[in-house]
Design a protein around this motif. Structure first.
Motif, short mmCIF file in Angstrom:
data_model
loop_
_atom_site.label_atom_id
_atom_site.label_comp_id
_atom_site.label_asym_id
_atom_site.label_seq_id
_atom_site.Cartn_x
_atom_site.Cartn_y
_atom_site.Cartn_z
N LEU A 283 0.82 -1.21 0.00
CA LEU A 283 0.00 0.00 0.00
C LEU A 283 0.85 1.26 0.00
O LEU A 283 1.83 1.38 0.75
CB LEU A 283 -0.90 -0.01 1.25
N GLY A 284 0.48 2.20 -0.84
CA GLY A 284 1.07 3.53 -0.82
C GLY A 284 0.09 4.52 -0.22
O GLY A 284 -1.07 4.57 -0.63
N VAL A 285 0.53 5.29 0.76
CA VAL A 285 -0.30 6.29 1.42
C VAL A 285 0.05 7.66 0.86
O VAL A 285 1.21 8.06 0.87
CB VAL A 285 -0.10 6.27 2.94
N VAL A 286 -0.96 8.37 0.39
CA VAL A 286 -0.75 9.68 -0.23
C VAL A 286 -1.43 10.74 0.64
O VAL A 286 -2.65 10.76 0.76
CB VAL A 286 -1.32 9.73 -1.66
N ASP B 268 0.78 -1.92 -4.99
CA ASP B 268 -0.44 -2.53 -5.53
C ASP B 268 -1.63 -1.57 -5.48
O ASP B 268 -2.50 -1.60 -6.36
CB ASP B 268 -0.82 -3.78 -4.73
N ALA B 269 -1.69 -0.74 -4.43
CA ALA B 269 -2.88 0.08 -4.20
C ALA B 269 -2.48 1.36 -3.49
O ALA B 269 -1.46 1.40 -2.79
CB ALA B 269 -3.91 -0.69 -3.38
N PHE B 270 -3.30 2.39 -3.66
CA PHE B 270 -3.08 3.65 -2.98
C PHE B 270 -4.23 3.95 -2.03
O PHE B 270 -5.40 3.72 -2.35
CB PHE B 270 -2.97 4.80 -3.99
N LEU B 271 -3.87 4.48 -0.88
CA LEU B 271 -4.80 5.05 0.07
C LEU B 271 -4.66 6.56 -0.06
O LEU B 271 -3.61 7.13 0.29
CB LEU B 271 -4.47 4.59 1.49
N LEU B 272 -5.69 7.23 -0.59
CA LEU B 272 -5.60 8.65 -0.92
C LEU B 272 -6.27 9.49 0.16
O LEU B 272 -7.49 9.40 0.37
CB LEU B 272 -6.26 8.91 -2.28
N ILE C 136 -10.25 5.66 -1.46
CA ILE C 136 -10.28 7.12 -1.41
C ILE C 136 -11.09 7.58 -0.21
O ILE C 136 -12.13 6.98 0.10
CB ILE C 136 -10.88 7.70 -2.72
N GLU C 137 -10.62 8.59 0.48
CA GLU C 137 -11.40 9.15 1.59
C GLU C 137 -12.73 9.70 1.08
O GLU C 137 -12.88 10.06 -0.09
CB GLU C 137 -10.60 10.27 2.28
#
Length: 355
Positions: A7-10, A69-73, A96-97
């Motif tokens: 997971l990538g956190v943005v 694999d995925a982003f938490l925006l 997405i939030e």
């Protein structure tokens, strides 16, 4: 895909303090692969204690990382659509939030991009993920209170100053109390009824010069078969004695500092949700245990499990897109002082004046 979701956190704003502990709690299923922030010092602090986390100051650079694999925006509302669309076009899954986007048109583009690229889009409707909330929906959908015909929801809270600078500007936040809290209430109502309303009428005003958007709102929704939902929300409802700091804007208030109630009335009974922590069934308080101590952990696990199990998650983008239609209709109603009728393709039209 690996046994764990990388997971990538943005974004490392206020809400990240709820999401990062959820990642920690789910270490057996999730790897914190990357953090994206314009502030490298903040990113360094957030990555402390984690091993092998890549740090980026550029989202475009992170998009090219094949290990994600995925982003938490976790971004201002006006960035939801452009960042999510970029991520999904690059083949990344997205959590997405809320709110999903600024409007229905943006949300529709997000859903279409997810479908075109074969990736998952989930919206962080985090207040679904409480035991009492889940239990109430289960009871409604099982018909345990008969045919649901009325929902009354009330949020009375006090906030004097915005928790983030971008909250002040309608261009960034898309309103005020409606996207911040109304998106949760409207999501619950649409989820409970299992359909969108036929008509919407709303009034909304701003009384606090510290922001541009609405802080007093009333909303009336009419569903099929003369079923209804009525919502009243205020950010001007007074302070709780003894918690001047919390309700004075130095920190964001929680619903435990406020009055947050929902009553769901059916032909055979009434359910009452007090905040998300208590559920009453015809006057009897029920014991409703949650899956985790944190609703953000439960939410993240739903997202991760949906990817590992290759299934659609709860609060998937195409599901929550309907809430964006309702929110668009609410703002149109406020702007025109009219009842707005939702047509079949998601555009709203003026039904009649209410002058």
């Amino acid at each position: 895909m690996a046994d764990k979701i990388r997971l990538g956190v943005v974004g490392l704003g206020r809400v990240s303090s709820s999401h990062l502990p959820a990642i920690e709690e789910l270490r057996d299923k999730v790897t914190l692969q990357a953090i994206v922030s314009r502030d490298p010092d903040k990113a360094d602090r957030a990555a402390a204690g984690w091993v092998g986390v890549s740090l980026y100051t550029s989202f475009d650079d992170a998009l090219g990382d094949p290990a994600i694999d995925a982003f938490l925006l976790l971004l201002p509302h006006d960035l939801h659509a452009p960042y999510a669309i970029k991520a999904m076009a690059a083949g990344k899954h997205v959590l997405i939030e809320k709110p999903m986007a600024l409007n229905y048109s943006e949300g529709k583009q997000m859903v279409e991009t997810a479908e075109q690229n074969g990736v998952t889009l989930m919206v962080g409707q985090s207040r679904r993920f409480f035991g009492p909330v889940m239990k109430s929906i289960d009871k409604i959908h099982r018909g345990e209170i008969g045919d649901l015909f009325t929902i009354h929801a009330m949020l009375l809270a006090y906030i004097d100053k915005p928790a983030a600078e971008w909250w002040k500007d309608v261009k960034h936040i898309g309103g005020f109390i409606i996207p911040l809290w109304g998106s949760h209430i409207l999501d619950y109502i649409v989820w409970a009824y299992g359909e969108l309303p036929e008509t919407v009428y709303a009034q909304g005003y701003s009384h606090n010069p510290n922001w541009e958007g609405e802080d007093e709102v009333t909303i009336s929704l009419k569903f099929s078969r003369n079923r209804m939902a009525n919502v009243m929300m205020s950010f001007n409802a007074g302070r709780v004695p003894g918690d001047e700091e919390g309700l004075g804007g130095k920190r964001i208030w929680s619903t435990q500092d406020s009055v947050y109630l929902r009553y769901m009335t059916g032909t055979k009974g009434v359910l009452h949700l007090k905040d998300e922590h208590e559920l009453w069934d015809n006057g009897e308080k029920l014991v409703c245990s949650g899956k985790h101590t944190s609703n953000f952990t439960w939410q993240l696990e739903e997202f991760v499990d949906s990817l590992l199990e290759k299934r659609k998650p709860l609060a998937a983008g195409d599901e929550v897109l309907g809430v964006m239609r309702v929110m668009d209709a609410i703002f149109a109603s406020i702007a025109t002082n009219s009842v707005i009728q939702l047509d079949e393709v998601g555009q709203e039209k003026r039904e009649r004046d209410c002058d």
